[in-house]
Scaffold this active site. Structure first.
Site, mmCIF file in Angstrom:
data_model
loop_
_atom_site.group_PDB
_atom_site.id
_atom_site.type_symbol
_atom_site.label_atom_id
_atom_site.label_comp_id
_atom_site.label_asym_id
_atom_site.label_seq_id
_atom_site.Cartn_x
_atom_site.Cartn_y
_atom_site.Cartn_z
ATOM 1 N N THR A 166 16.315 21.470 40.687
ATOM 2 C CA THR A 166 15.145 21.369 40.059
ATOM 3 C C THR A 166 14.243 22.428 40.313
ATOM 4 O OG1 THR A 166 15.683 19.045 39.815
ATOM 5 C CG2 THR A 166 13.480 19.793 39.151
ATOM 6 N N PRO B 109 9.747 23.618 39.417
ATOM 7 C CA PRO B 109 8.519 23.041 39.076
ATOM 8 C C PRO B 109 8.779 23.035 37.421
ATOM 9 C CG PRO B 109 7.983 24.491 41.016
ATOM 10 C CD PRO B 109 9.480 24.474 40.538
ATOM 11 N N ILE C 255 9.539 -13.783 37.377
ATOM 12 C CA ILE C 255 9.964 -14.989 37.778
ATOM 13 C C ILE C 255 9.103 -15.442 39.229
ATOM 14 C CG2 ILE C 255 11.987 -16.386 38.675
ATOM 15 C CD1 ILE C 255 13.612 -14.816 36.645
ATOM 16 N N HIS C 256 9.030 -14.714 40.068
ATOM 17 C CA HIS C 256 8.078 -14.797 41.270
ATOM 18 C C HIS C 256 6.668 -15.111 40.807
ATOM 19 C CE1 HIS C 256 11.390 -13.501 43.144
ATOM 20 N NE2 HIS C 256 11.110 -13.783 44.660
ATOM 21 N N GLY C 257 6.094 -15.022 39.677
ATOM 22 C CA GLY C 257 4.793 -15.240 39.407
ATOM 23 C C GLY C 257 3.830 -14.290 40.226
ATOM 24 N N GLU D 15 19.470 12.422 38.414
ATOM 25 C CA GLU D 15 20.773 13.051 37.849
ATOM 26 C C GLU D 15 21.094 12.959 36.361
ATOM 27 O OE1 GLU D 15 23.124 13.633 40.402
ATOM 28 O OE2 GLU D 15 22.111 12.906 42.082
HETATM 29 C C1 LIG Z 1 12.333 11.018 43.651
HETATM 30 C C2 LIG Z 1 13.343 12.116 43.159
HETATM 31 C C3 LIG Z 1 14.322 12.737 43.673
HETATM 32 C C4 LIG Z 1 15.007 13.836 42.985
HETATM 33 N N1 LIG Z 1 15.991 14.537 43.675
HETATM 34 C C5 LIG Z 1 16.384 15.784 43.352
HETATM 35 C C6 LIG Z 1 17.357 16.633 44.145
HETATM 36 O O1 LIG Z 1 17.513 16.181 45.224
HETATM 37 N N2 LIG Z 1 17.751 17.576 43.693
HETATM 38 C C7 LIG Z 1 17.182 18.140 42.449
HETATM 39 O O2 LIG Z 1 17.776 19.330 42.187
HETATM 40 N N3 LIG Z 1 16.481 17.419 41.759
HETATM 41 C C8 LIG Z 1 16.102 16.220 42.133
HETATM 42 N N4 LIG Z 1 15.236 15.582 41.419
HETATM 43 C C9 LIG Z 1 14.691 15.979 40.205
HETATM 44 C C10 LIG Z 1 15.208 15.303 38.849
HETATM 45 O O3 LIG Z 1 16.718 15.576 38.856
HETATM 46 C C11 LIG Z 1 14.375 15.740 37.651
HETATM 47 O O4 LIG Z 1 13.081 15.176 37.813
HETATM 48 C C12 LIG Z 1 15.155 15.226 36.375
HETATM 49 O O5 LIG Z 1 16.408 16.038 36.241
HETATM 50 C C13 LIG Z 1 14.190 15.385 34.865
HETATM 51 O O6 LIG Z 1 13.680 16.816 35.060
HETATM 52 P P1 LIG Z 1 12.016 17.079 34.810
HETATM 53 O O7 LIG Z 1 11.717 16.099 35.760
HETATM 54 O O8 LIG Z 1 11.976 18.538 35.005
HETATM 55 O O9 LIG Z 1 11.875 16.395 33.625
HETATM 56 P P2 LIG Z 1 11.879 17.282 31.956
HETATM 57 O O10 LIG Z 1 13.172 18.035 31.995
HETATM 58 O O11 LIG Z 1 10.717 18.062 31.758
HETATM 59 O O12 LIG Z 1 12.005 16.172 31.053
HETATM 60 C C14 LIG Z 1 10.598 15.340 30.502
HETATM 61 C C15 LIG Z 1 11.069 14.328 29.535
HETATM 62 O O13 LIG Z 1 11.726 15.334 28.204
HETATM 63 C C16 LIG Z 1 13.058 14.438 28.088
HETATM 64 N N5 LIG Z 1 13.875 15.815 27.401
HETATM 65 C C17 LIG Z 1 14.018 16.835 27.890
HETATM 66 N N6 LIG Z 1 14.685 17.519 27.368
HETATM 67 C C18 LIG Z 1 15.277 16.573 26.368
HETATM 68 C C19 LIG Z 1 16.059 16.765 25.195
HETATM 69 N N7 LIG Z 1 17.025 17.930 25.060
HETATM 70 N N8 LIG Z 1 16.423 15.923 24.458
HETATM 71 C C20 LIG Z 1 15.678 14.851 24.781
HETATM 72 N N9 LIG Z 1 14.908 14.471 25.771
HETATM 73 C C21 LIG Z 1 14.650 15.516 26.430
HETATM 74 C C22 LIG Z 1 13.406 13.889 29.493
HETATM 75 O O14 LIG Z 1 14.439 13.048 29.248
HETATM 76 C C23 LIG Z 1 12.223 13.399 29.852
HETATM 77 O O15 LIG Z 1 11.797 12.260 29.497
HETATM 78 C C24 LIG Z 1 14.545 14.432 41.839
HETATM 79 C C25 LIG Z 1 13.554 13.697 41.126
HETATM 80 C C26 LIG Z 1 12.859 12.793 41.655
HETATM 81 C C27 LIG Z 1 11.673 11.918 41.047
#
Ligand SMILES: Cc1cc2nc3c(=O)[nH]c(=O)nc-3n(C[C@H](O)[C@H](O)[C@H](O)COP(=O)(O)OP(=O)(O)OC[C@H]3O[C@@H](n4cnc5c(N)ncnc54)[C@H](O)[C@@H]3O)c2cc1C
Length: 381
Positions: free
Chosen positions: A122, A124, A335-337, A361
């Site tokens: 992932t 930014p 349930i825990h209120g 994932e």
């Molecule tokens: C605590 C945590 C741990 C993580 N660990 C890892 C890690 O170890 N390695 C790593 O690489 N990543 C990691 N991630 C990242 C994670 O995999 C991504 O946050 C996730 O894949 C979603 O990507 P995004 O946040 O960029 O959301 P976006 O891709 O920006 O999506 C935003 C929204 O738009 C929706 N959306 C996007 N495209 C479509 C489409 N074509 N059709 C319908 N809906 C769509 C999504 O479902 C979501 O609701 C982690 C995230 C968190 C929060």
């Protein structure tokens, strides 16, 4: 793996959870403290090599046993599973697609937990649309020079080696043909820029990583061939989705067990609240979700172990089990209120941990799309 061996492993983990994890989990979670001691114990239990082939020092467990372990641990503290799961997805990419030299060099150290890490996909600007990544690797002699930023990387601070997805040919069409995956070990030019603060999933570190003229040896290009990185990343995600689904089973079960126990001791209007039909309806739904989620995970893991295509099955398990965890956790809070809203009880933690399962994932929006696409592909009119 035979049933007796599986039972032995699950028993050892159950004992460890009760003796060493349950009594300390709440305190570490509240402090968002990395569980160093538990990680040492996880090494001793062989968890960092759970799915790594025995030939390389791992336990060589099938996904079906692995999923049970993940569910069992998540029932006590979900964060612990994150410390070895993305690490094992990295290892799976090496075991499946790596060169002989890469397997010999990395897998034994991954299996022992001496070298730990995870997946750096992932960025930014993109998560779901992985083909839009901008981290670039340019060949320079025996190395590649990497520049770019990765975010949300689990184990980013405590880990030392990551399966790093980059663009080696940003102009390639289709875009995935320009993507490659490296084993990136920490060194000059590989910086952890910040620890990310989270709603839940505490204890495990999530970090932003910056690569500035970071040199990675060409020998660390997984499989030794450019252009296969997207395929390697997606291949590993099937196991990742089964793991997230198994976490969902664990959290959903934990919420159910706490709710069943509390509903029998809390009284209102002269009787335990479990005797009110409104609470019984909740418990009935929660228990059904747990059972359905468990069966979906088992079915996906069985298909994975049989080497069958299982993106639809893993997607269904991941989608259903993560939503089950979220729904069960809020029902347990209700349930825990008022006590459900208190940090004295664990149900508020389940409610903070569960949403991650719907995002990581591959988001649940994407899972439903994957399921529908497969449904159509497998059933042509
Ligand atoms: C605590 C945590 C741990 C993580 N660990 C890892 C890690 O170890 N390695 C790593 O690489 N990543 C990691 N991630 C990242 C994670 O995999 C991504 O946050 C996730 O894949 C979603 O990507 P995004 O946040 O960029 O959301 P976006 O891709 O920006 O999506 C935003 C929204 O738009 C929706 N959306 C996007 N495209 C479509 C489409 N074509 N059709 C319908 N809906 C769509 C999504 O479902 C979501 O609701 C982690 C995230 C968190 C929060």
């Amino acid at each position: 793996m035979n049933t007796a061996d599986e039972t032995q492993i699950l028993d050892a983990i159950a004992k460890w959870l009760e003796r060493d994890v349950r009594p300390k989990a709440r305190e570490l979670e509240k402090k968002d403290e990395y569980p160093e001691q538990m990680v040492a114990q996880m090494k001793a239990l062989g968890l960092f090599g759970a799915t790594i082939p025995q030939a390389y020092g791992g336990l060589g467990l099938p996904a079906s046993t692995y999923a049970k372990i993940v569910a069992q641990i998540s029932e006590v503290w979900m964060s612990l599973t994150g410390i070895f799961n993305s690490h094992l997805i990295m290892a799976t990419a090496v075991a499946r697609y790596g060169t002989g030299e890469q397997k010999e060099k990395f897998l034994p150290k991954f299996a022992s937990g001496e070298v730990r890490g995870g997946l750096a996909l992932t960025e930014p600007d993109c998560g779901t649309d992985l083909q839009a990544i901008r981290t670039r690797a340019v060949r320079d002699g025996k190395d590649y020079v990497v520049n770019g930023t990765k975010t949300w990387i689990s184990n980013g601070i405590k880990g030392s080696c990551f399966a790093l997805l980059v663009k080696t040919d940003p102009a390639a069409q289709p875009r995935h043909k320009g993507m490659s995956m490296f084993l990136a070990e920490k060194g000059k030019g590989f910086k952890v820029s910040k620890k990310l603060e989270k709603l839940g999933y505490k204890g495990i570190d999530s970090a932003e990583l910056i690569f500035e003229d970071y040199r990675v040896p060409a020998a660390n290009l997984i499989g030794g061939e450019e252009g296969k990185g997207f395929h390697h990343a997606i291949g590993g995600l099937e196991l990742g989705r089964i793991n997230v689904a198994a976490r969902g089973v664990g959290v959903a079960n934990a919420a159910l067990k706490d709710a069943v126990a509390y509903a029998q001791v809390r009284k209102s209007f002269g009787k335990p609240i479990c005797e009110h039909q409104a609470i019984q309806l909740k418990l009935g739904e929660m228990a059904t979700r747990c059972e359905a989620a468990r069966l979906l995970v088992e079915s996906a893991a069985r298909a994975y172990d049989a080497g069958e295509r299982c993106d639809m099955e893993a997607g269904m398990a991941k989608y259903f089990a993560s939503e089950a965890a979220l729904e069960n956790s809020i029902e347990a809070v209700r349930i825990h209120g008022g006590y459900g809203y208190s940090t004295e009880f664990n149900v508020e933690r389940y409610y903070r941990d569960a949403p991650l399962l719907c995002i990581g994932e591959g988001t649940n929006e994407m899972q439903r799309i994957i399921i529908a696409r497969q449904l159509i592909a497998r059933n042509p009119a």
